[in-house]
Design a protein around this motif. Structure first.
Motif, PDB file in Angstrom:
ATOM      1  N   GLN A   1       0.788  -1.208  -0.048  1.00 41.04           N
ATOM      2  CA  GLN A   1       0.215  -0.213   0.255  1.00 41.04           C
ATOM      3  C   GLN A   1       0.736   0.930  -0.058  1.00 41.04           C
ATOM      4  O   GLN A   1       0.704   2.406   0.274  1.00 41.04           O
ATOM      5  CB  GLN A   1      -1.290   0.015   1.092  1.00 41.04           C
ATOM      6  CG  GLN A   1      -2.069  -0.974   0.885  1.00 41.04           C
ATOM      7  CD  GLN A   1      -2.735  -1.090  -0.271  1.00 41.04           C
ATOM      8  OE1 GLN A   1      -3.184   0.413  -0.205  1.00 41.04           O
ATOM      9  NE2 GLN A   1      -3.026  -1.619  -0.903  1.00 41.04           N
ATOM     10  N   GLN A   2       2.413   0.871  -0.365  1.00 44.05           N
ATOM     11  CA  GLN A   2       2.967   2.761  -0.432  1.00 44.05           C
ATOM     12  C   GLN A   2       3.093   3.336  -2.222  1.00 44.05           C
ATOM     13  O   GLN A   2       2.271   2.489  -2.864  1.00 44.05           O
ATOM     14  CB  GLN A   2       4.161   2.172  -0.624  1.00 44.05           C
ATOM     15  CG  GLN A   2       4.705   1.858   0.766  1.00 44.05           C
ATOM     16  CD  GLN A   2       4.609   2.273   1.914  1.00 44.05           C
ATOM     17  OE1 GLN A   2       4.890   3.696   1.804  1.00 44.05           O
ATOM     18  NE2 GLN A   2       3.727   1.960   3.238  1.00 44.05           N
ATOM     19  N   PRO A   3       2.539   4.264  -2.141  1.00 48.17           N
ATOM     20  CA  PRO A   3       2.925   4.676  -2.959  1.00 48.17           C
ATOM     21  C   PRO A   3       3.775   3.679  -3.995  1.00 48.17           C
ATOM     22  O   PRO A   3       4.873   4.074  -4.063  1.00 48.17           O
ATOM     23  CB  PRO A   3       2.757   6.166  -2.964  1.00 48.17           C
ATOM     24  CG  PRO A   3       3.123   6.855  -1.854  1.00 48.17           C
ATOM     25  CD  PRO A   3       2.994   5.260  -1.085  1.00 48.17           C
ATOM     26  N   LYS A   4       3.448   4.293  -5.879  1.00 54.00           N
ATOM     27  CA  LYS A   4       4.295   3.628  -6.550  1.00 54.00           C
ATOM     28  C   LYS A   4       4.129   4.378  -7.732  1.00 54.00           C
ATOM     29  O   LYS A   4       3.672   5.611  -7.925  1.00 54.00           O
ATOM     30  CB  LYS A   4       4.229   2.110  -6.618  1.00 54.00           C
ATOM     31  CG  LYS A   4       2.638   1.827  -7.783  1.00 54.00           C
ATOM     32  CD  LYS A   4       2.346   0.639  -7.766  1.00 54.00           C
ATOM     33  CE  LYS A   4       0.850  -0.345  -8.274  1.00 54.00           C
ATOM     34  NZ  LYS A   4       0.882  -1.163  -8.529  1.00 54.00           N
ATOM     35  N   VAL A   5       5.045   4.263  -9.243  1.00 58.45           N
ATOM     36  CA  VAL A   5       4.329   4.599 -10.873  1.00 58.45           C
ATOM     37  C   VAL A   5       5.014   3.843 -11.178  1.00 58.45           C
ATOM     38  O   VAL A   5       5.802   2.775 -11.703  1.00 58.45           O
ATOM     39  CB  VAL A   5       5.515   6.021 -10.437  1.00 58.45           C
ATOM     40  CG1 VAL A   5       5.365   6.706 -12.093  1.00 58.45           C
ATOM     41  CG2 VAL A   5       5.758   7.248  -9.912  1.00 58.45           C
ATOM     42  N   ASP A   6       3.383   3.670 -12.103  1.00 60.61           N
ATOM     43  CA  ASP A   6       3.212   2.841 -12.763  1.00 60.61           C
ATOM     44  C   ASP A   6       4.220   3.069 -14.611  1.00 60.61           C
ATOM     45  O   ASP A   6       3.535   3.618 -14.864  1.00 60.61           O
ATOM     46  CB  ASP A   6       1.920   1.920 -13.213  1.00 60.61           C
ATOM     47  CG  ASP A   6       1.892   0.662 -12.060  1.00 60.61           C
ATOM     48  OD1 ASP A   6       2.431   0.443 -11.521  1.00 60.61           O
ATOM     49  OD2 ASP A   6       0.349   1.317 -11.454  1.00 60.61           O
ATOM     50  N   LEU A   7       5.115   2.207 -14.579  1.00 61.18           N
ATOM     51  CA  LEU A   7       5.602   2.899 -15.966  1.00 61.18           C
ATOM     52  C   LEU A   7       5.552   2.094 -17.498  1.00 61.18           C
ATOM     53  O   LEU A   7       5.071   0.658 -16.988  1.00 61.18           O
ATOM     54  CB  LEU A   7       6.759   2.478 -16.460  1.00 61.18           C
ATOM     55  CG  LEU A   7       7.624   3.950 -15.063  1.00 61.18           C
ATOM     56  CD1 LEU A   7       8.959   4.108 -15.434  1.00 61.18           C
ATOM     57  CD2 LEU A   7       6.864   5.946 -15.011  1.00 61.18           C
ATOM     58  N   THR A   8       4.916   2.302 -18.441  1.00 58.97           N
ATOM     59  CA  THR A   8       4.716   1.342 -19.599  1.00 58.97           C
ATOM     60  C   THR A   8       5.678   1.824 -20.944  1.00 58.97           C
ATOM     61  O   THR A   8       5.955   3.096 -21.380  1.00 58.97           O
ATOM     62  CB  THR A   8       2.945   1.572 -20.108  1.00 58.97           C
ATOM     63  OG1 THR A   8       2.271   1.467 -18.845  1.00 58.97           O
ATOM     64  CG2 THR A   8       2.598   0.724 -21.806  1.00 58.97           C
ATOM     65  N   VAL A   9       6.241   0.947 -21.931  1.00 56.42           N
ATOM     66  CA  VAL A   9       7.450   1.279 -22.949  1.00 56.42           C
ATOM     67  C   VAL A   9       6.818   0.510 -23.854  1.00 56.42           C
ATOM     68  O   VAL A   9       6.103  -0.366 -23.775  1.00 56.42           O
ATOM     69  CB  VAL A   9       8.812   1.084 -22.693  1.00 56.42           C
ATOM     70  CG1 VAL A   9       8.838   1.744 -21.138  1.00 56.42           C
ATOM     71  CG2 VAL A   9       8.874  -0.847 -22.189  1.00 56.42           C
TER      72      VAL A   9
END
Length: 634
Positions: A347-355
């Motif tokens: 439940q920690q903040p994250k950033v989802d990346l898509t390449v």
């Protein structure tokens, strides 16, 4: 027959009131202001910045009418330009202690004087174009050769990975400009490499030649692929410029392609050319690189030794040094999306990346070989790199992966925003710049306003003389048409330019044409002996078909200009199309509402004030010409 129900009058009154409300902000004008924004993507503007600016203004004895904070900047509004310039100097002196490494952009701007209660209702003035508001104009040249070189560098890395996957041994891969040279010891290995290039790299064309005891395979980008790279570089640069300038809060930027390798940027309201250049210089590039985890790298990170060969030293956002390898894994060009979120387990903040697909293949290969090692995301602004984050690679990555760690929700949102902003596909340089002062803009506004105002008054005067009371009704309908036009442009937050003001003047002439058709049709019915009430009803009904046909054909021409035009032509078309739509409403429905309100309740109407009705000599019934008494009930 000539009566509107109450609900129709309610609609007309409501439309006029709303139009007046949203037109009102345009009469308050603009006030000189100073805009303070961040010159570093990692530095956030918040309430602390507002308090600091207010303190600086108090110490400098400069009174601000208002100091406001929006998403990306602080704007201080002043009563005159003298206070604006004094405030700018004081703020710059307080915030920019080191001009060479300034963290803030302090620029002159213009803000609406519209009161807060109108702004709360989302009633805002129209945007004004560069020719009316003043500002700066730049033309930027995109370095297409650099874009091709960057593409060649990327293809060289892909070739190296592809040869390693197929276990094809080579004597080294070097890049000479936009050519990629690969050396082999025997012809059989060269043939295998050529086959790989033809199968997996359709953008490359290859030529082989012996070189001493070895063989050399030279790969170059095909001409059609090079053209595609250049087109994509130009489009990507335009998108990136638009994103960055919007994030800085610059008023209504115009970013357009000109030719094959040039971009025009217009920043209305910005009078300081140097600061405008600084804003354009904020366009950044993103690179993903591996952190140097060697003993030499760790020693250099702690400051006990020099940076090892093949690595560079950058700082994280908190000031800690990071030693990063020079080899670039991915650039922002491969990144397609970045969204903040929360890890489902911690439940920690994250950033989802898509390449993209190519980037996913590279990430799989690199991450597989570097599990438990760190990968840095480096942001380059004005040639200076800064590590946004350096997470540990926990497992093999693909097209989608996430960045998590010790970051807050705000930091995750900011990081996603920075990553989404993209990177420049090729460097650019300013080859033309032009500043339009606010004095010239005010002169253009004055001339445009007077042309519309005088045109309106002359039309109303002529209609009143020729059609008497019906002419006054037409003049009121014309005023409502102008009111609706300005209100809709304000609601849409359209940008008004000099061509747009010309279209506004043209819209007045076209709108009154509909009333002329209606009045002449009523006159024709009266001339044929119809009773006044019947003449009014028939005149409006039969004129409507003609008005609709003529306006639709004109609307088609306006839509064509809107679809295929650009720049000033498109600005003209927007006002032209909206003016046609508002004219049909005001000329037919509103003017008939006025006529019905004045004449509709008179059951025994004997005459209407529509000017002189001419009849052919010798006709029975009415006399050859009548004045105010245009028709008489027998």
């Amino acid at each position: 027959m000539n009566r509107y129900p109450a609900w129709k009058y309610a609609i007309l009154v409501f439309a006029v009131l709303i139009a007046a409300l949203y037109t009102l902000p345009n009469f308050f004008g603009e006030a000189p202001a100073v805009q303070v924004s961040s010159s570093k993507a990692s530095l956030k503007i918040d309430s602390t910045t507002v308090a600091r600016i207010e303190q600086v203004l108090r110490e400098a004895n400069v009174r601000a009418d208002a100091v406001t904070l929006d998403a990306t900047s602080v704007k201080a509004r002043f009563g005159d330009t003298d206070a604006q310039l004094k405030a700018k100097d004081a703020i710059e002196k307080a915030l920019e202690r080191d001009p060479a490494a300034s963290s803030y952009v302090v620029a002159l701007n213009l803000l609406s004087r519209s009161p807060a209660w109108l702004t709360a209702l989302n009633a805002r003035p129209m945007y004004l174009g560069l020719d009316l508001r003043g500002g700066v104009h730049f033309m930027l040249q995109v370095d297409m050769q650099a874009a091709l070189t960057k593409k060649a560098e990327s293809l060289a890395g892909d070739l190296r990975v592809g040869l390693r996957e197929k276990n094809i041994r080579h004597g080294g891969i070097t890049r000479n400009g936009q050519a990629i040279d690969i050396r082999f010891r025997d012809m059989a290995t060269l043939d295998a490499a050529r086959g790989l290039a033809q199968d997996q790299f359709p953008d490359l064309q290859t030529v082989d030649a012996p070189e001493g005891t070895e063989y050399k395979l030279t790969a170059r980008i095909k001409p059609e692929a090079a053209r595609l790279v250049q087109e994509q570089a130009l489009k990507q640069n335009m998108v990136t410029l638009h994103n960055r300038i919007n994030e800085l809060g610059v008023a209504e930027p115009v970013i357009q392609q000109q030719g094959l390798d040039r971009i025009v940027v217009q920043l209305p309201g910005v009078q300081d050319t140097a600061k405008a250049k600084d804003i354009l210089g904020r366009t950044a590039t993103l690179e993903m690189r591996l952190v140097d985890e060697s003993a030499e790298g760790r020693a250099a990170e702690s400051g006990s030794s020099a940076v090892p060969f093949g690595s560079e030293r950058f700082l994280e956002r908190d000031g800690r040094p990071v030693i990063v390898k020079k080899q670039v894994i991915l650039t922002g060009e491969s990144l397609t999306d970045a969204q903040p979120g929360f890890d489902s387990q911690s439940q920690q903040p994250k950033v989802d990346l898509t390449v993209d697909a190519k980037g996913g293949r590279i990430m799989r290969d690199v991450s597989r070989e570097n599990v438990k090692k760190r990968m840095a995301i480096v942001l380059f602004e004005k040639g200076v790199g800064e590590v946004l984050t350096a997470p540990v690679i926990q497992s093999e990555l693909g097209n989608r992966f996430q960045i998590s760690g010790s970051m807050s929700v705000t930091e995750a949102n900011d990081l996603a925003l920075l990553l989404r902003a993209g990177s420049l596909a090729a460097p650019m340089e300013i080859i033309e710049e032009r500043t339009i002062g606010p004095t010239l803009g005010a002169e253009n506004i004055s001339k445009g306003f007077h042309s519309v105002a005088w045109g309106f008054m002359v039309i109303v005067a002529c209609m009143a003389v020729y059609y008497m009371l019906f002419g006054l009704f037409s003049g009121l309908a014309l005023a409502v048409n102008l009111l609706l036009l300005v209100a809709i442009l304000s609601m849409l937050q359209a940008t008004l330019t000099l061509p747009g003001m010309a279209a506004m003047a043209l819209a007045l002439g076209m709108a009154i044409d509909s009333n002329v058709l209606i009045n002449e049709r009523v006159r024709e019915e009266l001339r044929n002996g119809a009773a006044p009430q019947a003449a009014i009803n028939t005149g409006y009904e039969r004129a409507w078909a003609t008005i609709l046909d003529s306006n639709i054909t004109t609307l088609i021409a306006g839509l064509a200009l809107l679809a295929f035009g650009s720049g000033p032509v498109r600005g003209f078309a927007v006002v032209h199309v909206i003016g046609i739509l508002t004219s049909m409403f005001s000329a037919v429905f509103f003017s008939r509402g006025l006529v019905n309100l004045w004449y509709g309740r008179q059951k025994k109407l004997k005459s209407v004030s529509i000017g002189t009705v001419w009849r052919p000599p010798g006709d029975a019934g009415l006399p050859a010409r009548t004045g105010k008494s245009a028709a008489t009930v027998n």
